[in-house]
Scaffold this active site. Structure first.
Site, PDB file in Angstrom:
ATOM      1  N   ASN A  13       1.257   0.270   6.028  1.00 41.40           N
ATOM      2  CA  ASN A  13       1.172  -0.808   5.030  1.00 41.40           C
ATOM      3  C   ASN A  13       2.027  -0.394   3.834  1.00 41.40           C
ATOM      4  O   ASN A  13       1.630   0.481   3.061  1.00 41.40           O
ATOM      5  CB  ASN A  13      -0.310  -0.985   4.632  1.00 41.40           C
ATOM      6  CG  ASN A  13      -0.492  -2.000   3.514  1.00 41.40           C
ATOM      7  OD1 ASN A  13       0.430  -2.725   3.160  1.00 41.40           O
ATOM      8  ND2 ASN A  13      -1.691  -2.054   2.960  1.00 41.40           N
ATOM      9  N   LYS A  15       2.735  -2.068   1.264  1.00 45.38           N
ATOM     10  CA  LYS A  15       2.228  -2.679   0.025  1.00 45.38           C
ATOM     11  C   LYS A  15       3.374  -3.247  -0.824  1.00 45.38           C
ATOM     12  O   LYS A  15       4.396  -3.639  -0.282  1.00 45.38           O
ATOM     13  CB  LYS A  15       1.400  -1.660  -0.756  1.00 45.38           C
ATOM     14  CG  LYS A  15       0.311  -0.994   0.086  1.00 45.38           C
ATOM     15  CD  LYS A  15      -0.712  -0.328  -0.769  1.00 45.38           C
ATOM     16  CE  LYS A  15      -1.671   0.454   0.101  1.00 45.38           C
ATOM     17  NZ  LYS A  15      -2.806   0.953  -0.625  1.00 45.38           N
ATOM     18  N   HIS A  98      -7.543  -7.009   2.972  1.00 41.98           N
ATOM     19  CA  HIS A  98      -7.381  -5.663   2.401  1.00 41.98           C
ATOM     20  C   HIS A  98      -8.197  -5.588   1.110  1.00 41.98           C
ATOM     21  O   HIS A  98      -8.271  -6.565   0.361  1.00 41.98           O
ATOM     22  CB  HIS A  98      -5.896  -5.393   2.126  1.00 41.98           C
ATOM     23  CG  HIS A  98      -5.635  -3.943   1.829  1.00 41.98           C
ATOM     24  ND1 HIS A  98      -5.923  -3.387   0.613  1.00 41.98           N
ATOM     25  CD2 HIS A  98      -5.143  -2.944   2.603  1.00 41.98           C
ATOM     26  CE1 HIS A  98      -5.620  -2.096   0.642  1.00 41.98           C
ATOM     27  NE2 HIS A  98      -5.142  -1.803   1.847  1.00 41.98           N
ATOM     28  N   GLU A 100      -7.571  -4.362  -1.650  1.00 39.47           N
ATOM     29  CA  GLU A 100      -6.793  -4.689  -2.863  1.00 39.47           C
ATOM     30  C   GLU A 100      -6.722  -6.204  -3.063  1.00 39.47           C
ATOM     31  O   GLU A 100      -6.712  -6.695  -4.184  1.00 39.47           O
ATOM     32  CB  GLU A 100      -5.394  -4.060  -2.764  1.00 39.47           C
ATOM     33  CG  GLU A 100      -5.468  -2.546  -2.960  1.00 39.47           C
ATOM     34  CD  GLU A 100      -4.367  -1.759  -2.294  1.00 39.47           C
ATOM     35  OE1 GLU A 100      -3.372  -2.356  -1.840  1.00 39.47           O
ATOM     36  OE2 GLU A 100      -4.518  -0.520  -2.208  1.00 39.47           O
ATOM     37  N   GLU A 170     -11.814   0.773   6.236  1.00 36.10           N
ATOM     38  CA  GLU A 170     -11.156   1.422   5.100  1.00 36.10           C
ATOM     39  C   GLU A 170     -12.133   1.520   3.927  1.00 36.10           C
ATOM     40  O   GLU A 170     -12.263   0.563   3.142  1.00 36.10           O
ATOM     41  CB  GLU A 170      -9.961   0.591   4.638  1.00 36.10           C
ATOM     42  CG  GLU A 170      -8.869   0.442   5.654  1.00 36.10           C
ATOM     43  CD  GLU A 170      -7.513   0.278   4.981  1.00 36.10           C
ATOM     44  OE1 GLU A 170      -6.653   1.113   5.236  1.00 36.10           O
ATOM     45  OE2 GLU A 170      -7.340  -0.656   4.185  1.00 36.10           O
ATOM     46  N   GLY A 176      -5.842   5.531  -1.251  1.00 34.30           N
ATOM     47  CA  GLY A 176      -4.947   6.016  -2.302  1.00 34.30           C
ATOM     48  C   GLY A 176      -5.544   7.108  -3.170  1.00 34.30           C
ATOM     49  O   GLY A 176      -4.966   7.482  -4.186  1.00 34.30           O
ATOM     50  N   SER A 216      -6.215   7.329   2.849  1.00 34.88           N
ATOM     51  CA  SER A 216      -5.654   8.670   2.611  1.00 34.88           C
ATOM     52  C   SER A 216      -5.365   9.446   3.899  1.00 34.88           C
ATOM     53  O   SER A 216      -5.552  10.664   3.964  1.00 34.88           O
ATOM     54  CB  SER A 216      -6.563   9.484   1.683  1.00 34.88           C
ATOM     55  OG  SER A 216      -6.628   8.873   0.413  1.00 34.88           O
ATOM     56  N   GLY A 236      -1.351   3.828   4.234  1.00 37.36           N
ATOM     57  CA  GLY A 236      -0.685   3.285   3.048  1.00 37.36           C
ATOM     58  C   GLY A 236       0.400   4.234   2.582  1.00 37.36           C
ATOM     59  O   GLY A 236       1.498   4.274   3.133  1.00 37.36           O
TER      60      GLY A 236
HETATM   61  C1  PEP Z   1      -4.312   1.191   2.601  1.00 39.58           C
HETATM   62  O1  PEP Z   1      -3.991   0.715   1.533  1.00 39.58           O
HETATM   63  O2  PEP Z   1      -4.560   0.451   3.552  1.00 39.58           O
HETATM   64  C2  PEP Z   1      -4.390   2.643   2.715  1.00 39.58           C
HETATM   65  C3  PEP Z   1      -5.024   3.123   3.721  1.00 39.58           C
HETATM   66  O3  PEP Z   1      -3.792   3.370   1.724  1.00 39.58           O
HETATM   67  P1  PEP Z   1      -3.656   4.966   1.653  1.00 39.58           P
HETATM   68  O4  PEP Z   1      -3.288   5.465   3.024  1.00 39.58           O
HETATM   69  O5  PEP Z   1      -2.593   5.228   0.647  1.00 39.58           O
HETATM   70  O6  PEP Z   1      -4.991   5.499   1.231  1.00 39.58           O
END
Ligand code: PEP
Length: 256
Positions: A13, A15, A98, A100, A170, A176, A216, A236
């Site tokens: 992703n 973003k 998501h 976000e 998630e 993040g 992460s 991400g």
């Molecule tokens: C995401 O935003 O879907 C995500 C998993 O981000 P990150 O891997 O940076 O934690």
């Protein structure tokens, strides 16, 4: 919609990162490193403006393209929105719900269910994000939240649609933050979601659905998750680095 076996799925992703030239260069780099393999499918999800260029770059490659969001209406006066009809042909997958989008843009469970419905109508495979906030996690509500978001997202989904549905568990606090969920805990929540889907659709049908982990993930901790009953990753930050992302794909492949 076309039938496919249940492969592991690794989704990057991107973003709101990368200009169109930058996204195209990253796609070109990944295309050289990620080749067709039996057990794993790789997907990258660039921003809407880069979708066309990235999908052209990755045509005939081992990497599929996904969108990061969709609006559920087909067309009309919805300034700034993009419909499933517009994504058809550009994106094989589309992320919905998501955290976000739920947190910053007020996306509700109802919106998510409508988006899933619209995507299935246009033969685009939804990747539905579910997961608890830190507060809910501290209150011991991880399974309850994940199952209730999954239930809402499946409102318009039939048994026949299930093989085209992917969930991504998630935990919001893991996104993040550099603090991934413990693989045992991720597996526990994923099992609760699987159990719920089995109760709803029966064992055989429910086995077709994929449930990924996201939050992460990097090349190092991916190994621990792959020892668990997890169908892949939504990545991400680490997906913006072609070497790290390729390593995650290779790690998944070794364990598939
Ligand atoms: C995401 O935003 O879907 C995500 C998993 O981000 P990150 O891997 O940076 O934690």
């Amino acid at each position: 919609m076309a039938k496919e076996g249940k492969k592991k799925l690794i989704v990057g992703n991107w973003k709101m990162n990368l200009t169109v030239p930058e996204a195209t260069i990253l796609a070109e780099r990944l295309k050289k490193e990620i080749v067709f393999v039996d057990g794993v499918e790789t997907v990258v999800a660039p921003s809407f403006v880069s979708l066309y260029s990235v999908s052209e770059t990755l045509a005939d490659s081992a990497i599929s393209v996904g969108a990061q969001d969709v609006f559920y209406e087909e067309n009309g006066s919805y300034t700034g929105e993009v419909s499933a009809a517009m994504l058809r042909g550009l994106a094989k997958y589309c992320i919905v719900g998501h955290s976000e989008r739920r947190i910053y843009f007020g996306e509700s469970d109802r919106d998510v269910s409508q988006k899933v419905k619209a995507l299935l109508t246009y033969d685009i495979k939804p990747i539905i994000c579910i997961g608890e906030t830190l507060r809910e996690h501290s209150d011991g509500l991880s399974k309850v939240v994940a199952v209730s978001e999954a239930e809402a997202a499946l409102r318009f989904v039939t048994k026949e649609d299930l093989e085209n549905i992917t969930f991504a568990y998630e935990p919001v606090w893991a996104i993040g933050s550099g603090k991934a969920c413990h693989p045992d805990d991720a597996e526990n929540v994923i099992q609760a979601v699987q159990k719920f889907i089995k109760a709803l659709f029966g064992d055989k049908a429910a086995d077709k659905i994929r449930i990924l982990y996201g939050g992460s993930v990097n090349a190092e901790n991916a190994k621990g998750f792959m020892k668990k009953n997890i169908d892949g990753f939504l990545v991400g930050g680490a997906s913006l680095d072609h070497e790290e992302f390729t390593e995650i794909v290779k790690t998944t492949l070794k364990s598939s």
